[in-house]
Design an enzyme around this catalytic site. Structure first.
Site, PDB file in Angstrom:
ATOM      1  N   GLU A  78       2.043  37.926  -7.470  1.00 17.79           N
ATOM      2  CA  GLU A  78       1.500  39.280  -7.383  1.00 17.79           C
ATOM      3  C   GLU A  78       0.818  39.731  -8.663  1.00 17.79           C
ATOM      4  OE1 GLU A  78       4.351  38.392  -5.992  1.00 17.79           O
ATOM      5  OE2 GLU A  78       4.350  39.167  -3.951  1.00 17.79           O
ATOM      6  N   HIS A 120      14.497  45.542  -0.945  1.00 14.78           N
ATOM      7  CA  HIS A 120      13.349  45.578  -0.042  1.00 14.78           C
ATOM      8  C   HIS A 120      13.122  46.945   0.606  1.00 14.78           C
ATOM      9  CE1 HIS A 120      13.618  41.155  -0.209  1.00 14.78           C
ATOM     10  NE2 HIS A 120      12.408  41.127   0.311  1.00 14.78           N
TER      11      HIS A 120
END
Ligand SMILES: Cc1ncc(C[n+]2csc(CCOP(=O)(O)OP(=O)(O)O)c2C)c(N)n1
Lengths: 322, 329
Positions: B60, B129
């Protein structure tokens, strides 16, 4: 084969326990007793069990979200594992972590981590502690081949290599990072080459034979314990299920999967035992015992009380400080 | 008007903008061959090819930075985070580089980039998450932060974000992707301007300001409260930075009461920012303190019985509205 057949039977039993546990976990998920993301380890069992057999009880272990296998291999009670999937207070993380975040400090299992690459530096950290205190412990850290591209991998390798920390990094190369094959994420086919850039020893092999895994990991563990620094091991493997329960795995062919299943670690070990003269009755015995153990785990999970609000409120920070 | 899903609305916005401008491209994990982790980019690879729909390794910080660099010299990247939870490893690229380059270069360099992906809790995916990230990204001057609740706004705002000359944090929702709603007919180029909110429901009983998944919780609460004679004036700011302050203030001046409902944690963030604006600019109009219904101040637990306690519910919204209305439970 370097292991005597009693030990091999033990390792076989462990692998079977993981396999059957996860098949029941998948069923529980389908019946909505478990939720969230569930990543199965089916097909890779020889790695967790072989590596575990190469470690001492006091060593540390880290894994990704695909963590049921190593947790059970280390000795986590199947009931505590299943109860965690069910979100129960008796779960190994008291229902707070779920499938991706198993913890079992008693067995040196420090998680169960969800962010790709995030736990590698943690493993370097427990290894740092071992060197700092001179306690002789080694840390083993598992991750997928997909994780070898992210910064977390490279920074952990930089520090572990530089400081010669007692850690063994095991890349479980199951060929796919979610839906992406290695060929589309790395220009290398031999990932062990990456170790060189960090002055780290490397090894690479196929991971379907639990004895081989044990032997090769043991060599790296010894190197770490002897103060000779970290090792990067790439183990070739394959996951028989999708990335997680929501992945239909359309990116690979039925034929490819069937071909890979010929290397099923359970079948490989069973064939070795049979060749060494093991009787069918012995396998039946093991199967029955494992069946009972898994059924008891499911029953325990069903009968346990749900996770507690108090646990949620009391674990944000350590209570009773300042 | 047609009825389509939120995910289709986003896809249409990307397709139309990629057709319109050859410098627009999509980059991220599983956006191409896999057709998107949440199928937002389904069919885009087949339509635009590998040059413009680019699968990345799990890196990322790397691909966010590649996007920022490419934007600095004229391309218009759409960077997809599989979920916003994974933007944290790219945080430095977003806040130190994308948010700073225009100012730091004395205005010489622009960074027209969109970072998009699902924000907020899904279902039982636990602490790492389940982040709701608007409180983080709205903190930084140099970023726009957009959070559409409906398919129509998703499409219109994504088009505006892609066309904008600035970095835009575009917050979707895993639980919103399947939501259906009215969207302008094909061929109609409807752009929703950044910084403009929307009155989602009119009433004079109490202002409720909300966005994202809790928007639907509030709309349900509005039905229940209407049955008791309390009509909510629901304001969806749509953009969280900059806030459409006038729209919110006009509503509060009408209803004299306000509740802000959001999934992010209660400490700071747009929730607190909105309360600050209202107490400062509409103090004399308020008949009650402004209340907030927020995600509970804990890391998200896995167990569903606990997750249900953390997320804003219809009951909690109803209770807050009744409290600012000085009505008993
Ligand atoms: C930083 C980050 N980006 C993306 C994800 C989403 N994600 C979870 S697992 C995964 C694939 C990982 O593949 P690999 O490392 O090979 O491990 P495997 O799942 O095959 O065991 C992705 C992209 C994540 N968890 N963290």
């Amino acid at each position: 084969m370097t292991l005597d057949s009693e030990e091999l039977f033990n390792l076989y039993r462990r692998m079977l326990l993981i396999r059957r546990f996860e098949e029941e976990a998948a069923r529980a998920y389908a019946q909505s007793h478990a939720g969230g993301f569930l990543h199965l380890y089916i097909g890779q069992e020889a790695i967790a069990v072989g590596a575990s057999a190469a470690m001492a009880e006091s060593d540390y272990v880290f894994q990704t979200y695909r963590d049921h296998g190593i947790a059970l291999a280390r000795g986590m009670a199947p009931g505590a594992a299943m109860a965690e999937l069910f979100g129960k207070d008796t779960g190994c993380s008291r229902g707070m972590g779920g499938s991706m975040h198993f913890f079992d400090v008693e067995h040196g299992f420090y998680g169960g981590w969800g962010i790709v690459g995030g736990h590698l530096a943690l493993a370097a950290g427990t290894a740092f502690k071992s060197r700092y205190r001179g306690d002789g412990a080694v840390t083993i850290c598992f991750f997928g081949e997909g994780a070898t591209n992210i910064g977390g991998f490279h920074e952990a390798f930089s520090l572990a290599g530089l400081w010669k920390l007692p850690v063994v990094f095991i890349c479980e190369n199951n060929r796919y990072a979610m839906g992406t094959p290695l060929s589309r994420t790395s220009p290398l086919t031999d990932l062990t080459l990456k170790a060189q850039g960090y002055g780290m020893a490397a090894d690479g092999f196929v991971g379907s034979d639990v004895s081989v895994v044990k032997e090769r990991v043991a060599t790296a563990v010894k190197r770490a314990r002897d103060g000779e620094g970290p090792t990067f091991i790439e183990i070739q493997t394959y996951r028989f299920r999708g990335h997680s329960m929501s992945d239909p795995a359309k990116y690979r062919s039925r034929e490819e999967l069937e071909e890979r299943k010929k290397d099923d670690p359970l079948a490989v070990t069973r064939a070795q035992l049979e060749a060494a003269g093991a009787e069918v009755a012995r396998f039946d015995e093991i199967e029955e015992a494992v069946e009972r153990e898994v059924a008891a785990a499911v029953e325990f999970a069903h009968d346990s009380p749900p996770a507690l609000e108090q646990t949620m409120l009391d674990t944000v920070l350590v209570k009773g400080q300042s | 008007m047609r009825i389509i899903r939120y995910r289709e609305a986003l896809r249409e916005a990307m397709v139309e903008e990629m057709e319109r401008d050859a410098d627009v491209f999509l980059m991220g994990e599983e956006v191409g061959h896999y057709q998107g982790a949440y199928k937002v980019s389904e069919g885009l690879l087949e339509r635009f090819g590998e040059r413009r729909v680019i699968d990345t390794p799990i890196a990322e910080a790397g691909f966010a930075g590649v996007g920022v660099g490419a934007a600095m010299v004229g391309l218009r990247p759409i960077i997809e985070f599989m979920t916003w939870n994974f933007s944290f490893v790219a945080f430095d690229q977003i806040v130190s580089n994308a948010a700073k380059i225009h100012s730091m270069s004395g205005g010489a360099i622009r960074c027209p980039i969109v970072f998009r992906g699902p924000n907020g809790a899904a279902k039982q995916v636990a602490a790492q998450h389940s982040h709701t990230v608007e409180a983080l990204y709205t903190h930084f001057p140099g970023l726009y932060v957009v959070a559409p609740s409906t398919p129509r706004d998703a499409k219109g705002l994504l088009k505006a974000s892609i066309r904008d000359e600035n970095p835009v944090i575009f917050l979707e929702g895993e639980t919103l992707y399947g939501v259906k709603g009215e969207v302008a007919d094909e061929g109609v180029d409807e752009v929703v301007p950044i910084g403009k909110g929307r009155v989602a429901r009119e009433g004079d009983g109490c202002t409720v300001i909300t966005w994202g998944r809790p928007y639907y919780t509030v709309m349900e609460a509005a039905e229940r409260l209407a049955a008791d004679g309390i009509e909510l004036d629901v304001i969806d700011p749509r953009t969280l930075r900059p806030l459409d302050e006038e729209l919110m203030l006009a509503s509060v001046r009408k209803t004299n009461r306000c509740v802000v409902v959001h999934e992010h944690w209660p400490y700071g963030g747009p929730g607190a920012q909105i309360v600050d604006v209202i107490q400062r600019e509409a103090f004399d109009y308020l008949d009650a303190p402004v209340l907030r219904v927020a995600g509970l101040d804990v890391p998200m637990p896995y167990a569903s019985n606990l997750e249900d306690l953390v997320l804003p519910t219809v009951d909690r919204v109803v209770e807050a509205v009744r409290r600012v209305s000085y009505l008993g439970a």
